[in-house]
Design a protein around this motif. Structure first.
Motif, PDB file in Angstrom:
ATOM      1  N   ARG A  78      78.044   2.735   8.192  1.00  0.00           N
ATOM      2  CA  ARG A  78      77.179   3.544   7.714  1.00  0.00           C
ATOM      3  C   ARG A  78      75.859   2.674   8.982  1.00  0.00           C
ATOM      4  O   ARG A  78      74.822   3.168   9.069  1.00  0.00           O
ATOM      5  CB  ARG A  78      76.590   4.232   7.033  1.00  0.00           C
ATOM      6  N   ARG A  79      75.998   1.007   7.833  1.00  0.00           N
ATOM      7  CA  ARG A  79      74.372   0.413   8.521  1.00  0.00           C
ATOM      8  C   ARG A  79      74.342   0.014   9.895  1.00  0.00           C
ATOM      9  O   ARG A  79      72.987   0.652  10.741  1.00  0.00           O
ATOM     10  CB  ARG A  79      75.023  -0.954   7.570  1.00  0.00           C
ATOM     11  N   ALA A  80      75.607  -0.042  10.678  1.00  0.00           N
ATOM     12  CA  ALA A  80      75.550   0.163  11.957  1.00  0.00           C
ATOM     13  C   ALA A  80      75.178   1.257  13.232  1.00  0.00           C
ATOM     14  O   ALA A  80      74.038   1.175  14.198  1.00  0.00           O
ATOM     15  CB  ALA A  80      76.684  -0.150  13.030  1.00  0.00           C
ATOM     16  N   ALA A  81      75.587   2.692  12.087  1.00  0.00           N
ATOM     17  CA  ALA A  81      75.293   4.191  12.500  1.00  0.00           C
ATOM     18  C   ALA A  81      73.423   3.725  12.201  1.00  0.00           C
ATOM     19  O   ALA A  81      72.502   4.426  13.340  1.00  0.00           O
ATOM     20  CB  ALA A  81      75.848   4.788  11.696  1.00  0.00           C
ATOM     21  N   ALA A  82      73.093   3.468  11.425  1.00  0.00           N
ATOM     22  CA  ALA A  82      71.249   3.667  11.524  1.00  0.00           C
ATOM     23  C   ALA A  82      71.011   3.292  12.238  1.00  0.00           C
ATOM     24  O   ALA A  82      69.962   3.192  12.619  1.00  0.00           O
ATOM     25  CB  ALA A  82      71.094   3.317   9.226  1.00  0.00           C
ATOM     26  N   GLU A  83      70.883   1.925  12.868  1.00  0.00           N
ATOM     27  CA  GLU A  83      70.613   0.323  13.631  1.00  0.00           C
ATOM     28  C   GLU A  83      70.339   1.187  14.942  1.00  0.00           C
ATOM     29  O   GLU A  83      69.675   1.514  15.674  1.00  0.00           O
ATOM     30  CB  GLU A  83      71.117  -0.412  13.494  1.00  0.00           C
ATOM     31  N   VAL A  88      72.247  -0.190   4.258  1.00  0.00           N
ATOM     32  CA  VAL A  88      72.225   0.647   5.047  1.00  0.00           C
ATOM     33  C   VAL A  88      70.887   1.495   4.708  1.00  0.00           C
ATOM     34  O   VAL A  88      70.326   2.271   5.947  1.00  0.00           O
ATOM     35  CB  VAL A  88      73.480   2.240   4.744  1.00  0.00           C
ATOM     36  N   LYS A  89      69.704   2.041   3.305  1.00  0.00           N
ATOM     37  CA  LYS A  89      68.612   1.752   2.972  1.00  0.00           C
ATOM     38  C   LYS A  89      68.047   1.612   4.581  1.00  0.00           C
ATOM     39  O   LYS A  89      67.016   1.772   4.605  1.00  0.00           O
ATOM     40  CB  LYS A  89      68.306   1.840   2.041  1.00  0.00           C
ATOM     41  N   LEU A  90      68.448  -0.242   3.605  1.00  0.00           N
ATOM     42  CA  LEU A  90      67.164  -1.051   4.902  1.00  0.00           C
ATOM     43  C   LEU A  90      66.979  -0.689   6.146  1.00  0.00           C
ATOM     44  O   LEU A  90      66.612  -0.528   7.117  1.00  0.00           O
ATOM     45  CB  LEU A  90      67.146  -2.681   4.677  1.00  0.00           C
ATOM     46  N   ALA A  91      68.716  -0.500   6.883  1.00  0.00           N
ATOM     47  CA  ALA A  91      68.622  -0.431   8.596  1.00  0.00           C
ATOM     48  C   ALA A  91      67.964   0.792   8.491  1.00  0.00           C
ATOM     49  O   ALA A  91      67.250   1.344  10.043  1.00  0.00           O
ATOM     50  CB  ALA A  91      70.014  -0.582   8.660  1.00  0.00           C
ATOM     51  N   ALA A  92      68.622   1.703   8.175  1.00  0.00           N
ATOM     52  CA  ALA A  92      68.416   3.349   7.997  1.00  0.00           C
ATOM     53  C   ALA A  92      65.889   3.371   8.571  1.00  0.00           C
ATOM     54  O   ALA A  92      65.255   4.138   9.076  1.00  0.00           O
ATOM     55  CB  ALA A  92      67.846   4.494   7.528  1.00  0.00           C
ATOM     56  N   ALA A  93      65.877   2.176   6.757  1.00  0.00           N
ATOM     57  CA  ALA A  93      64.365   2.473   6.894  1.00  0.00           C
ATOM     58  C   ALA A  93      63.428   1.692   8.139  1.00  0.00           C
ATOM     59  O   ALA A  93      62.358   1.934   8.976  1.00  0.00           O
ATOM     60  CB  ALA A  93      63.871   1.588   6.271  1.00  0.00           C
ATOM     61  N   GLU A  94      63.902   0.617   8.462  1.00  0.00           N
ATOM     62  CA  GLU A  94      63.627  -0.114   9.408  1.00  0.00           C
ATOM     63  C   GLU A  94      63.745   0.672  11.352  1.00  0.00           C
ATOM     64  O   GLU A  94      62.645   0.898  12.135  1.00  0.00           O
ATOM     65  CB  GLU A  94      64.417  -1.412  10.089  1.00  0.00           C
ATOM     66  N   ALA A  95      64.666   1.963  11.230  1.00  0.00           N
ATOM     67  CA  ALA A  95      65.033   2.845  12.631  1.00  0.00           C
ATOM     68  C   ALA A  95      64.191   3.563  12.344  1.00  0.00           C
ATOM     69  O   ALA A  95      63.684   3.391  12.911  1.00  0.00           O
ATOM     70  CB  ALA A  95      66.660   3.215  12.424  1.00  0.00           C
TER      71      ALA A  95
END
Length: 283
Positions: free
Chosen positions: A213-218, A247-254
């Motif tokens: 999920r984290r990789a997907a967000a990135e 995952v939240k952080l990756a989504a936020a950065e994206a």
């Protein structure tokens, strides 16, 4: 003298025209010698000078696809791609089998050459070939992965739903290189707003593996050229509610990298980032 024979055979492709029967016959005879360098040179000559579709020559070449020597297998794979006509089932099967070859010799190895030859021989959208090439996108050799991506683009019709669905699964791969190749492939085979691609993207935020999920967000922002950016932002907004802070952080950065994100969405992303920093400072 082995060296003299090698030099003579290697020169044939420079002085003889394609279809020259004497040169082709000479190259076939040289395949009988044990000298591996001579065999490789003879195979290259057959690929350069033989008439397309010559059954006898193809049989002679295919007999060396299983050689114990990687360079001979490589020369045979290249030669077969130059002689076999597109759609030749035996050649396609033989080359597809080489996609699992153990050769690891740098940027030019048996698997890479086999894939290049497949682009000349396989029909477009051949499902068995597509599946074999998709598997190579995860090969441990970078050059094989790149060759697989190039071959998939060359052999796939735009809008091929089965391949789009298969390739899109790699968007959440934890290797950035695999992700980038996946985006490159999709950008060339998927039409703008492709429904299959949209469906696959919608599955990414609900995967069980948090690393996936984290990789997907990135990788989501890179998909905004193919899918409505607002839809991408919507998926990322859902991921801000993920149970994993990573995952939240990756989504936020994206989200913060997407110009189309509305002020309230950007604010939500910033709040996640701030809470993460506060939590880190409190440790």
């Amino acid at each position: 003298n082995a060296y003299v024979r090698f030099q003579a055979v290697a020169a044939l492709s420079k002085v003889a025209d394609r279809g020259h029967e004497g040169a082709v016959a000479c190259a076939i005879r040289c395949l009988q010698y044990k000298d591996l360098r001579l065999k490789s040179a003879a195979l290259e000559v057959l690929g350069a000078l033989s008439k397309p579709g010559d059954v006898f020559v193809m049989q002679s070449i295919q007999g060396h696809l299983t050689s114990e020597n990687a360079k001979v297998r490589m020369a045979a794979a290249g030669a077969l791609g130059n002689v076999a006509t597109r759609g030749n089932a035996r050649a396609v099967i033989a080359l597809s089998c080489l996609l699992c070859d153990p050769d690891e010799l740098g940027p030019t190895n048996v698997r890479v050459i086999a894939m290049r030859s497949l682009t000349k021989v396989a029909e477009k959208d051949d499902e068995s070939v597509m599946n074999a090439l998709c598997a190579r996108l995860l090969d441990k050799n970078l050059y094989v992965r790149v060759a697989a991506a190039d071959a998939l683009v060359a052999l796939t019709s735009v809008g091929n739903e089965n391949l789009i669905a298969a390739v899109a699964q790699h968007l959440s791969h934890q290797c950035p290189d695999v992700q980038h190749l996946t985006v490159r492939i999709l950008s060339q085979i998927a039409m703008q707003g492709d429904r299959t691609l949209v469906l696959q993207l919608s599955k990414l935020p609900v995967q069980k593996d948090q690393l996936a999920r984290r990789a997907a967000a990135e990788v989501m922002p890179a998909m905004s050229n193919m899918v409505d950016p607002n839809r991408i932002v919507g998926l990322l907004l859902l991921m801000l509610e993920d149970s994993s802070m990573h995952v939240k952080l990756a989504a936020a950065e994206a989200i913060l990298h997407m110009e189309c994100a509305q002020p309230d969405v950007r604010l939500a992303a910033e709040e996640v980032t701030v809470r993460s920093l506060q939590s880190h400072d409190g440790m």
